[in-house]
Design an enzyme around this catalytic site. Sequence first.
Site, mmCIF file in Angstrom:
data_model
loop_
_atom_site.group_PDB
_atom_site.id
_atom_site.type_symbol
_atom_site.label_atom_id
_atom_site.label_comp_id
_atom_site.label_asym_id
_atom_site.label_seq_id
_atom_site.Cartn_x
_atom_site.Cartn_y
_atom_site.Cartn_z
ATOM 1 N N LYS A 37 0.704 -1.223 -0.063
ATOM 2 C CA LYS A 37 -0.075 -0.087 -0.041
ATOM 3 C C LYS A 37 0.989 1.295 0.141
ATOM 4 O O LYS A 37 0.599 2.244 -0.768
ATOM 5 C CB LYS A 37 -0.919 -0.075 1.237
ATOM 6 N N ASN A 38 2.030 1.243 0.755
ATOM 7 C CA ASN A 38 2.780 2.330 1.131
ATOM 8 C C ASN A 38 3.527 2.694 -0.284
ATOM 9 O O ASN A 38 3.994 3.925 -0.208
ATOM 10 C CB ASN A 38 3.351 2.628 2.347
ATOM 11 N N ARG B 27 -4.280 10.451 4.822
ATOM 12 C CA ARG B 27 -3.255 11.451 4.943
ATOM 13 C C ARG B 27 -2.095 11.439 3.823
ATOM 14 O O ARG B 27 -1.660 12.478 3.204
ATOM 15 C CB ARG B 27 -2.155 11.171 6.148
ATOM 16 N N CYS C 60 -4.189 12.392 13.160
ATOM 17 C CA CYS C 60 -4.963 11.227 13.110
ATOM 18 C C CYS C 60 -4.657 10.707 14.335
ATOM 19 O O CYS C 60 -3.953 11.213 15.318
ATOM 20 C CB CYS C 60 -4.606 10.513 11.950
ATOM 21 N N ARG D 61 0.799 14.426 13.161
ATOM 22 C CA ARG D 61 1.386 14.371 11.818
ATOM 23 C C ARG D 61 1.275 15.625 11.114
ATOM 24 O O ARG D 61 0.760 15.681 9.935
ATOM 25 C CB ARG D 61 0.911 13.026 11.186
ATOM 26 N N PRO D 62 2.019 16.592 11.507
ATOM 27 C CA PRO D 62 2.034 17.690 10.521
ATOM 28 C C PRO D 62 2.780 17.523 9.089
ATOM 29 O O PRO D 62 3.313 16.528 8.993
ATOM 30 C CB PRO D 62 2.955 18.852 11.605
ATOM 31 N N ASP E 176 4.965 20.169 8.043
ATOM 32 C CA ASP E 176 5.704 21.360 7.976
ATOM 33 C C ASP E 176 7.098 20.850 7.239
ATOM 34 O O ASP E 176 7.425 22.001 6.525
ATOM 35 C CB ASP E 176 6.037 21.690 9.660
ATOM 36 N N ASP F 75 5.357 0.673 11.833
ATOM 37 C CA ASP F 75 4.351 -0.168 11.567
ATOM 38 C C ASP F 75 4.290 -1.589 11.749
ATOM 39 O O ASP F 75 3.301 -2.292 11.482
ATOM 40 C CB ASP F 75 4.240 -0.216 9.995
ATOM 41 N N ILE G 213 9.290 7.218 16.309
ATOM 42 C CA ILE G 213 8.501 7.901 15.066
ATOM 43 C C ILE G 213 7.369 8.585 15.265
ATOM 44 O O ILE G 213 7.059 9.841 14.866
ATOM 45 C CB ILE G 213 8.358 6.828 14.098
ATOM 46 N N ARG H 21 -8.513 -0.773 5.254
ATOM 47 C CA ARG H 21 -7.470 0.353 4.596
ATOM 48 C C ARG H 21 -6.085 -0.239 4.447
ATOM 49 O O ARG H 21 -5.667 0.326 3.450
ATOM 50 C CB ARG H 21 -7.164 1.336 5.653
HETATM 51 C C1 EPZ Z 1 4.723 6.894 6.331
HETATM 52 O O1 EPZ Z 1 4.018 7.748 6.863
HETATM 53 C C2 EPZ Z 1 3.630 5.644 6.061
HETATM 54 N N1 EPZ Z 1 2.537 5.962 5.223
HETATM 55 C C3 EPZ Z 1 3.144 5.150 7.570
HETATM 56 O O2 EPZ Z 1 2.505 3.980 7.611
HETATM 57 C C4 EPZ Z 1 4.752 5.041 8.223
HETATM 58 O O3 EPZ Z 1 4.059 4.556 9.760
HETATM 59 C C5 EPZ Z 1 5.486 6.337 8.338
HETATM 60 O O4 EPZ Z 1 5.580 6.713 6.996
HETATM 61 C C6 EPZ Z 1 6.712 5.900 9.196
HETATM 62 O O5 EPZ Z 1 7.436 4.659 8.514
HETATM 63 C C7 EPZ Z 1 2.707 5.814 4.003
HETATM 64 O O6 EPZ Z 1 3.517 5.575 3.271
HETATM 65 C C8 EPZ Z 1 1.303 6.153 3.149
HETATM 66 P P1 EPZ Z 1 6.634 10.344 7.897
HETATM 67 P P2 EPZ Z 1 4.589 9.393 6.435
HETATM 68 O O7 EPZ Z 1 6.549 11.627 7.188
HETATM 69 O O8 EPZ Z 1 5.159 9.468 5.435
HETATM 70 C C9 EPZ Z 1 6.526 13.662 11.831
HETATM 71 C C10 EPZ Z 1 0.698 2.797 8.063
HETATM 72 O O9 EPZ Z 1 0.303 2.050 8.975
HETATM 73 N N2 EPZ Z 1 6.398 14.372 10.470
HETATM 74 O O10 EPZ Z 1 7.900 9.493 7.943
HETATM 75 O O11 EPZ Z 1 3.337 10.302 6.960
HETATM 76 C C11 EPZ Z 1 5.218 12.770 11.548
HETATM 77 O O12 EPZ Z 1 4.471 13.378 12.704
HETATM 78 C C12 EPZ Z 1 1.143 4.069 8.161
HETATM 79 O O13 EPZ Z 1 0.839 2.152 7.027
HETATM 80 C C13 EPZ Z 1 6.623 15.858 10.888
HETATM 81 O O14 EPZ Z 1 6.633 16.296 12.014
HETATM 82 O O15 EPZ Z 1 5.480 9.388 7.711
HETATM 83 C C14 EPZ Z 1 5.572 11.456 12.299
HETATM 84 O O16 EPZ Z 1 5.955 11.602 13.745
HETATM 85 C C15 EPZ Z 1 0.860 4.788 9.262
HETATM 86 N N3 EPZ Z 1 6.358 16.608 9.683
HETATM 87 C C16 EPZ Z 1 7.118 11.193 11.680
HETATM 88 O O17 EPZ Z 1 7.722 12.363 11.484
HETATM 89 C C17 EPZ Z 1 6.331 16.464 8.442
HETATM 90 O O18 EPZ Z 1 6.189 17.456 7.708
HETATM 91 C C18 EPZ Z 1 7.641 10.148 10.730
HETATM 92 O O19 EPZ Z 1 6.528 10.505 9.532
HETATM 93 C C19 EPZ Z 1 6.151 15.202 8.220
HETATM 94 C C20 EPZ Z 1 6.426 14.128 9.283
#
Ligand code: EPZ
Length: 429
Positions: A22-23, A92, A116, A121-122, A124, A316, A338, A408
């Site tokens: 999916k990801n 998201r 969520c 999960r901002p 920024d 995950d 994370i 999902r």
């Molecule tokens: C991806 O989410 C995956 N989703 C998530 O899978 C996975 O848990 C995550 O990566 C970490 O491996 C998809 O690929 C669709 P990140 P993503 O940006 O891209 C913070 C599942 O169960 N952050 O690496 O949203 C954020 O809040 C899902 O399949 C900021 O602060 O993850 C988090 O704490 C859930 N600002 C951390 O970084 C930002 O602009 C990691 O987020 C972006 C992220």
Amino acid sequence: MDSFKVSGPTKLSGTIEVEGSKNSALPIMAASLLYNGKVVLNNIPRLKDINSMISLLESMGALTQFENNSLSIDNSGLNSFRADYNLVRKMRASFIVLGGLLARKGRAEVSLPGGCAIGQRPVDIHIKSFEALGIQTNIKEGYVYAQTSDINSNEEQRVELEFPSVGATENLMIFAAGRNQTTIINNAAKEPEIVDLANFLEKLGAKVSGAGTAFISIKGFDASKESPSETVFNHDVIFDRIVAGTYAIAGIITESHITVKNVNHDHLKAFYNVLEQIGVNFILKDNEIEILPNNILSSLNPVNLTTLPFPGFPTDLQAQIMILLTQIKGKSKIFETIFENRFMHVPEYTRLGAVIEATSQSASIAGPAKLKAAPVMCTDLRASAGLVLGAMVAEGETMINRVYHLDRGYEEMEKKLKKAGLKIERVKE
Ligand code: EPZ
């Protein structure tokens, strides 16, 4: 909302096949926006999140067809650069369309996704990084308005991420692939899904080096040119490493002999390392994990583990390994680094009889706990998978409510587990 009724304890047997990731599929679908023609994506899992991305692309003019895990997307009729709140709020990952829209249309209006269950999960890091590349952004009434006036200047551009965010890396890679210049992303995410996206972007015409390392360089093509193309690009999405890990744990927690098929072992090294520390008996074959029949939970060891960006232990799989640790003698500890709120499943596991003390970032698991059936509630996708695993060992009939989370991210989970011998039934609302 549908529920699962699961009867335990149980034994599983046979082979469980893992679906496409999916990801990986979601960002690759978003990357199709770069191409003024048709792409065919294979090994796409049939999931709610995939349908959400299809709806979003269609709302902007894409034509799609989804049959037998093969998805064709034709973006030659792309007529909008706006990703609406009503579609983005459902998932998201929708925010990743920003990069493709900017490259193709020179501007984008994308709804902020909102928080969520697993954390705020901002976005920024996405926004700061686009700004570092010279994109003007403005946040107004819940939308990010982004615009570029010099998509195709020839200067090399560099951007450094403050954290290797998976989504931000993907958004930037897609944007960079659609502009006729070189972009260097430093401190990039290294997940296997990033490498899969890079392979797809190369098919479209970008030159990508370093995907899978912290330093990615992309020489893109001009996606804003409207010349229609006759070429149809095909891509096979990688298999889902998290689904593979989940089913492997299903075999271990039920002390069963099962084989999990369609696995890339390079994607799961940190997971295997933890299984080895626990003392699990398993064999890695060509593209399969065989969980051997001689795993006795009472002889396995507790473990301390920390979730980290790839190649570290994946967040995950945190909820799924936690339920396994409730069955192992001794005290195990999990540090979640994370997400700031990814222990929502702990109170639900406690309802089944698990003994866990959790703070916001760490959980201490005392095992073995005798699990007993109870009504429980899914809080997020991976927590839901953890509840199904818990129900396999809990005595009695566990009712797992709100399984739409599972729909999902796991393709036909109940059918696959039923075939492997689990007494599981979907109860329609
Ligand atoms: C991806 O989410 C995956 N989703 C998530 O899978 C996975 O848990 C995550 O990566 C970490 O491996 C998809 O690929 C669709 P990140 P993503 O940006 O891209 C913070 C599942 O169960 N952050 O690496 O949203 C954020 O809040 C899902 O399949 C900021 O602060 O993850 C988090 O704490 C859930 N600002 C951390 O970084 C930002 O602009 C990691 O987020 C972006 C992220």
